[in-house]
Design a protein around this motif. Structure first.
Motif, PDB file in Angstrom:
ATOM      1  N   LEU A 357       1.132  -1.184  -0.113  1.00 48.26           N
ATOM      2  CA  LEU A 357      -0.251  -0.011   0.289  1.00 48.26           C
ATOM      3  C   LEU A 357       0.757   1.190  -0.117  1.00 48.26           C
ATOM      4  CD1 LEU A 357      -2.685  -0.471   3.126  1.00 48.26           C
ATOM      5  CD2 LEU A 357      -3.160  -0.554   0.603  1.00 48.26           C
ATOM      6  N   PRO A 358       0.378   1.969  -0.857  1.00 49.82           N
ATOM      7  CA  PRO A 358       1.138   3.852  -0.620  1.00 49.82           C
ATOM      8  C   PRO A 358       1.412   4.288   0.596  1.00 49.82           C
ATOM      9  CG  PRO A 358      -1.063   3.994  -1.280  1.00 49.82           C
ATOM     10  CD  PRO A 358      -1.232   2.236  -1.878  1.00 49.82           C
ATOM     11  N   VAL A 359       2.348   4.348   1.224  1.00 49.37           N
ATOM     12  CA  VAL A 359       2.286   4.771   2.602  1.00 49.37           C
ATOM     13  C   VAL A 359       1.902   6.350   3.183  1.00 49.37           C
ATOM     14  CG1 VAL A 359       4.527   3.308   3.001  1.00 49.37           C
ATOM     15  CG2 VAL A 359       5.026   5.551   2.144  1.00 49.37           C
ATOM     16  N   GLY A 360       1.283   6.910   3.595  1.00 52.65           N
ATOM     17  CA  GLY A 360       0.602   7.621   4.202  1.00 52.65           C
ATOM     18  C   GLY A 360       0.478   7.863   5.807  1.00 52.65           C
ATOM     19  N   ARG A 361      -0.633   8.126   6.020  1.00 51.70           N
ATOM     20  CA  ARG A 361      -0.867   7.724   7.268  1.00 51.70           C
ATOM     21  C   ARG A 361      -1.773   7.475   7.912  1.00 51.70           C
ATOM     22  NH1 ARG A 361      -3.062  14.193   9.293  1.00 51.70           N
ATOM     23  NH2 ARG A 361      -2.642  13.017  11.152  1.00 51.70           N
ATOM     24  N   ALA A 362      -1.888   6.454   9.187  1.00 49.90           N
ATOM     25  CA  ALA A 362      -2.411   5.028   9.980  1.00 49.90           C
ATOM     26  C   ALA A 362      -2.852   5.232  11.138  1.00 49.90           C
ATOM     27  CB  ALA A 362      -0.924   4.229   9.519  1.00 49.90           C
ATOM     28  N   LEU A 363      -3.914   4.856  10.961  1.00 50.53           N
ATOM     29  CA  LEU A 363      -4.443   4.763  12.450  1.00 50.53           C
ATOM     30  C   LEU A 363      -4.807   3.104  12.687  1.00 50.53           C
ATOM     31  CD1 LEU A 363      -6.147   6.225  15.231  1.00 50.53           C
ATOM     32  CD2 LEU A 363      -8.182   5.874  13.919  1.00 50.53           C
ATOM     33  N   ASP A 364      -4.189   2.837  13.778  1.00 47.22           N
ATOM     34  CA  ASP A 364      -4.442   1.843  14.431  1.00 47.22           C
ATOM     35  C   ASP A 364      -5.137   1.553  15.740  1.00 47.22           C
ATOM     36  OD1 ASP A 364      -3.594  -0.848  15.906  1.00 47.22           O
ATOM     37  OD2 ASP A 364      -1.924  -0.886  16.003  1.00 47.22           O
ATOM     38  N   VAL A 365      -6.432   0.735  15.526  1.00 54.94           N
ATOM     39  CA  VAL A 365      -7.557   0.993  16.410  1.00 54.94           C
ATOM     40  C   VAL A 365      -7.418  -0.141  17.629  1.00 54.94           C
ATOM     41  CG1 VAL A 365      -9.883   1.535  16.968  1.00 54.94           C
ATOM     42  CG2 VAL A 365      -9.403   2.089  15.515  1.00 54.94           C
ATOM     43  N   GLY A 366      -7.487  -0.031  18.790  1.00 55.77           N
ATOM     44  CA  GLY A 366      -7.300  -0.421  19.987  1.00 55.77           C
ATOM     45  C   GLY A 366      -5.325  -1.644  19.687  1.00 55.77           C
ATOM     46  N   ALA A 367      -4.252  -0.839  19.790  1.00 52.57           N
ATOM     47  CA  ALA A 367      -3.000  -1.048  19.364  1.00 52.57           C
ATOM     48  C   ALA A 367      -2.607  -1.280  20.744  1.00 52.57           C
ATOM     49  CB  ALA A 367      -1.757   0.469  19.403  1.00 52.57           C
ATOM     50  N   GLY A 368      -3.178  -2.102  21.757  1.00 50.25           N
ATOM     51  CA  GLY A 368      -2.815  -2.756  22.561  1.00 50.25           C
ATOM     52  C   GLY A 368      -1.320  -2.160  22.799  1.00 50.25           C
ATOM     53  N   GLU A 369      -0.545  -3.805  22.652  1.00 51.78           N
ATOM     54  CA  GLU A 369       1.260  -3.096  23.174  1.00 51.78           C
ATOM     55  C   GLU A 369       1.922  -2.268  21.633  1.00 51.78           C
ATOM     56  OE1 GLU A 369       1.609  -5.847  26.992  1.00 51.78           O
ATOM     57  OE2 GLU A 369       2.203  -6.658  24.909  1.00 51.78           O
ATOM     58  N   GLY A 370       1.152  -2.751  20.619  1.00 50.05           N
ATOM     59  CA  GLY A 370       2.034  -1.637  19.838  1.00 50.05           C
ATOM     60  C   GLY A 370       2.729  -2.514  18.231  1.00 50.05           C
ATOM     61  N   GLY A 371       2.563  -3.853  18.192  1.00 50.45           N
ATOM     62  CA  GLY A 371       3.596  -4.726  17.922  1.00 50.45           C
ATOM     63  C   GLY A 371       2.923  -3.808  16.132  1.00 50.45           C
ATOM     64  N   ASP A 372       1.543  -4.338  15.418  1.00 55.97           N
ATOM     65  CA  ASP A 372       1.365  -3.545  14.907  1.00 55.97           C
ATOM     66  C   ASP A 372       1.798  -2.112  14.321  1.00 55.97           C
ATOM     67  OD1 ASP A 372       0.201  -5.991  13.942  1.00 55.97           O
ATOM     68  OD2 ASP A 372      -1.860  -5.464  14.307  1.00 55.97           O
ATOM     69  N   ALA A 373       1.339  -1.577  14.880  1.00 56.46           N
ATOM     70  CA  ALA A 373       1.609   0.124  14.784  1.00 56.46           C
ATOM     71  C   ALA A 373       3.474   0.295  14.929  1.00 56.46           C
ATOM     72  CB  ALA A 373       0.984   1.107  16.235  1.00 56.46           C
ATOM     73  N   LEU A 374       4.340  -0.618  14.953  1.00 55.48           N
ATOM     74  CA  LEU A 374       5.782  -0.071  15.130  1.00 55.48           C
ATOM     75  C   LEU A 374       6.143  -1.196  13.624  1.00 55.48           C
ATOM     76  CD1 LEU A 374       5.896  -1.132  19.104  1.00 55.48           C
ATOM     77  CD2 LEU A 374       6.675   0.980  17.878  1.00 55.48           C
ATOM     78  N   TRP A 375       5.631  -1.843  13.502  1.00 48.36           N
ATOM     79  CA  TRP A 375       5.459  -2.317  12.163  1.00 48.36           C
ATOM     80  C   TRP A 375       5.585  -1.687  11.623  1.00 48.36           C
ATOM     81  CZ3 TRP A 375       2.756  -3.545   7.931  1.00 48.36           C
ATOM     82  CH2 TRP A 375       3.668  -4.078   6.789  1.00 48.36           C
ATOM     83  N   LEU A 376       3.804  -0.891  11.087  1.00 47.44           N
ATOM     84  CA  LEU A 376       3.264   0.046  10.146  1.00 47.44           C
ATOM     85  C   LEU A 376       5.051   1.488  10.468  1.00 47.44           C
ATOM     86  CD1 LEU A 376      -0.594   0.249  10.835  1.00 47.44           C
ATOM     87  CD2 LEU A 376       1.501  -0.209   8.765  1.00 47.44           C
ATOM     88  N   ALA A 377       5.406   2.069  11.556  1.00 42.31           N
ATOM     89  CA  ALA A 377       5.762   3.269  11.354  1.00 42.31           C
ATOM     90  C   ALA A 377       7.311   2.714  10.617  1.00 42.31           C
ATOM     91  CB  ALA A 377       6.165   3.394  12.723  1.00 42.31           C
ATOM     92  N   GLU A 378       8.128   1.634  11.071  1.00 45.90           N
ATOM     93  CA  GLU A 378       8.833   1.112  10.747  1.00 45.90           C
ATOM     94  C   GLU A 378       8.444   0.914   8.922  1.00 45.90           C
ATOM     95  OE1 GLU A 378      10.925  -2.009  14.126  1.00 45.90           O
ATOM     96  OE2 GLU A 378       9.161  -2.974  12.225  1.00 45.90           O
ATOM     97  N   GLN A 379       7.608   0.569   8.096  1.00 46.67           N
ATOM     98  CA  GLN A 379       7.178   1.086   6.879  1.00 46.67           C
ATOM     99  C   GLN A 379       7.685   2.173   6.348  1.00 46.67           C
ATOM    100  OE1 GLN A 379       8.061  -2.012   5.863  1.00 46.67           O
ATOM    101  NE2 GLN A 379       8.194  -2.332   7.678  1.00 46.67           N
ATOM    102  N   GLY A 380       7.214   3.350   7.123  1.00 49.09           N
ATOM    103  CA  GLY A 380       7.498   4.438   6.686  1.00 49.09           C
ATOM    104  C   GLY A 380       6.280   5.481   7.107  1.00 49.09           C
ATOM    105  N   TRP A 381       5.121   4.986   7.499  1.00 42.38           N
ATOM    106  CA  TRP A 381       3.870   5.634   7.801  1.00 42.38           C
ATOM    107  C   TRP A 381       4.019   5.965   8.894  1.00 42.38           C
ATOM    108  CZ3 TRP A 381      -1.034   4.003   4.857  1.00 42.38           C
ATOM    109  CH2 TRP A 381      -0.981   3.303   4.450  1.00 42.38           C
ATOM    110  N   ASP A 382       3.683   7.223   8.839  1.00 40.50           N
ATOM    111  CA  ASP A 382       3.161   8.151  10.424  1.00 40.50           C
ATOM    112  C   ASP A 382       2.111   7.934  10.610  1.00 40.50           C
ATOM    113  OD1 ASP A 382       2.674  10.041  11.387  1.00 40.50           O
ATOM    114  OD2 ASP A 382       2.589  11.558  10.116  1.00 40.50           O
TER     115      ASP A 382
END
Length: 536
Positions: A357-382
């Motif tokens: 997916l083309p990177v841009g702004r991402a929202l992680d709902v119910g992020a918990g301990e952040g495994g998904d949010a951190l991975w998205l940030a590593e891929q260049g997502w804000d």
């Protein structure tokens, strides 16, 4: 929560937190839970599946539901309370400890529920007279309430067994139902000559100082009458008996909730004030456990009234504390307050769907301990990571700083007003990707949480929602998983909202085996994957 379960099959006791624990899930308990759920209180109902009217095929005198199967009413009630995020767990409460504000409700299955208030709705158990064969006919041809089941046996041959003086009060009702009535008055039951004469003058066949020995069963197994100790028989089509009643209050006895003799002398109840409060601060009781004569309608009404009183008490306490605590947030904060729960790896299904997916702004709902949010940030997502738990967000923030990743952490309840609104001009629906992996969003009748999540997706943006296979979750509801999946938003709810809006296109809606990416518990190896795109 957005990560997989940690790689362990061990099952230590779960501890849940809520505002109110309701012990007993029949009409009274569910009515109390409904009132509380509508007041935005987190409620967990624990039900052992043993209603007092379990043997009855129909309930009566319930306006609008007369003649309904009691099980049908309970199913409808459970669906209604779940619509407000109230959980209904199958289990048996063994003990309650603690005090108001922090009661600990222990379940036989190993779960503990910490609650600010307790509502006891466990009902009564009925002790039948010692008559051979009576138990087998109980709830069929043998009943104990003329109002509940009398009309159905009108004009039949009826026999009433009187083993306590108070049961004589039902004789006029039985005579009104049928002119073929025999009253068997057990030896030792006192009756005056005037009372006896009145019964006989009214055409009632009275057998005085008699003892019922056994139920007479017809060839087909149905009720045919009763045989007395002297060998005589009373042929009948149905039978009324009084019972001795006992409150199912054992689990709360340890905190001082004691049974008291009922005014009738036929059993014990839990005494409460007009608002359902027991003598123990923070403990309430509703339904037949407080008054044996309550029918289902009156029990439900009592539960609703007491549920309202509990809600008022909690709200007043919070006002004086100048606080608006969330039982759901407390629940998640407790779970995230100890060692890490999840693996820390991104969800494998998310990795598959978000890659490319083309990177841009991402929202992680119910992020918990952040495994998904951190991975998205590593891929260049804000990335903006949201959760109801401040403990979870603290962990995400600490890890993001350690790894020098740009993740914004934001405390948000999906059911709050505008939870994902970005406070920038024209920023509504500002996220190019909105993802929710196993997010626990309590249901509301208006679907606010779903609409808030969809509204956060920018035109042309993508929604990715991952859920445990709901069939597997329901299959384990009665096991060691102390959660009620039907009290939370499911993918089907989201799909229904998407289908109703032509701006959305569902690209994937499928159940599949979870790809590699994190260790997961054996009972959750399949994911339900939803990916949708909003028109640009």
């Amino acid at each position: 929560m957005s990560e997989h379960h940690a790689a362990t099959e061990s099952a230590p006791s779960f501890v849940r937190h809520c505002d109110v624990a309701v012990i007993g899930g029949s009409a009274a308990g569910l009515a109390a839970a409904l009132q509380l759920g509508r007041q935005r209180r987190s409620v967990i109902v624990v039900d052992s599946g043993e209603p007092r009217n379990a043997r009855a095929e129909h309930m009566h005198s319930f306006l609008g539901r007369d003649g309904t199967d009691p099980a049908e009413l309970l199913a409808a009630g459970r669906a209604e309370v779940r619509g407000y995020g109230v959980e209904v767990l199958s289990g048996r409460v063994t003990r309650v400890t603690g005090a108001a504000g922090a009661f600990a409700v222990e379940l036989a299955e190993g779960t503990e529920i910490v609650a600010r208030r307790i509502v006891v709705a466990t009902g009564l158990s009925d002790e039948l007279p010692e008559v051979e064969g009576l138990e087998e006919q109980w709830g069929r041809a043998v009943f104990h309430c003329p109002f509940c089941h009398g009309f159905e046996v009108r004009d039949q041959r009826l026999v009433q067994l009187v083993t306590h003086p108070m049961e004589l009060h039902a004789v006029p009702l039985m005579r009104q139902l049928s002119d073929r009535l025999t009253v068997v008055i057990a030896d030792g039951v006192e009756i005056t000559d005037a009372e006896l004469q009145a019964l006989r003058s009214a055409g009632i066949d009275v057998r005085l100082a008699a003892t019922a020995r056994r139920v007479i069963v017809a060839a087909g197994g149905g009720f045919a009458g009763v045989e007395l100790a002297d060998g005589t028989r009373v042929d009948a089509d149905a039978m009324l008996v009084g019972t001795r009643f006992h409150p199912r209050s054992g689990p709360v006895a340890g905190i001082g909730v004691q049974a008291s003799a009922h005014a009738s002398g036929m059993g014990e109840v839990i005494e409460v004030d007009p608002m359902g409060a027991t003598a123990i601060d923070g403990v309430y009781a509703v339904g037949s456990i407080t008054e044996p004569g309550q029918q289902v309608l009156s029990a439900a009404a009592h539960g609703a009234r007491v549920g309202g009183a509990v809600a008022i008490g909690l709200a007043t306490e919070d006002l004086h504390a100048a606080a608006r605590p969330s039982g759901s947030a407390t629940d998640w904060d407790h779970r995230y307050g100890g060692d890490a729960i999840w693996s820390g790896n991104p969800n494998g299904s998310l990795v598959v769907e978000a890659t490319g997916l083309p990177v841009g702004r991402a929202l992680d709902v119910g992020a918990g301990e952040g495994g998904d949010a951190l991975w998205l940030a590593e891929q260049g997502w804000d990335v903006t990571a949201t959760d109801i738990s401040s403990q979870a967000l603290d962990r995400i923030g600490a890890e993001a700083r350690r790894r020098d990743l740009p993740v914004t952490c934001r405390l948000a309840d999906a059911n709050a007003r505008d939870p994902f609104l970005v406070e920038e001009p024209g920023a509504a629906g500002a996220f190019d990707l909105v993802t929710a992996a196993y997010a626990s969003i309590p249901r509301t009748p208006d679907g606010r949480g779903v609409r808030s999540m969809l509204g956060a997706v920018a035109p042309g943006g993508t929604l990715i929602v991952l859920s445990h296979d709901p069939d597997a979750m329901r299959a384990h509801r009665h096991g060691h998983v102390p959660f009620d999946p039907d009290a939370y938003v499911g993918i089907d709810d989201i799909v229904a909202e998407l289908d109703a809006d032509p701006a959305w296109t569902i690209e994937i809606n499928d159940t599949r085996t979870r790809p590699p990416g994190a260790a997961s518990a054996g009972r959750h190896v399949d994911d339900h994957v939803l990916r949708a795109r909003r028109a640009g």
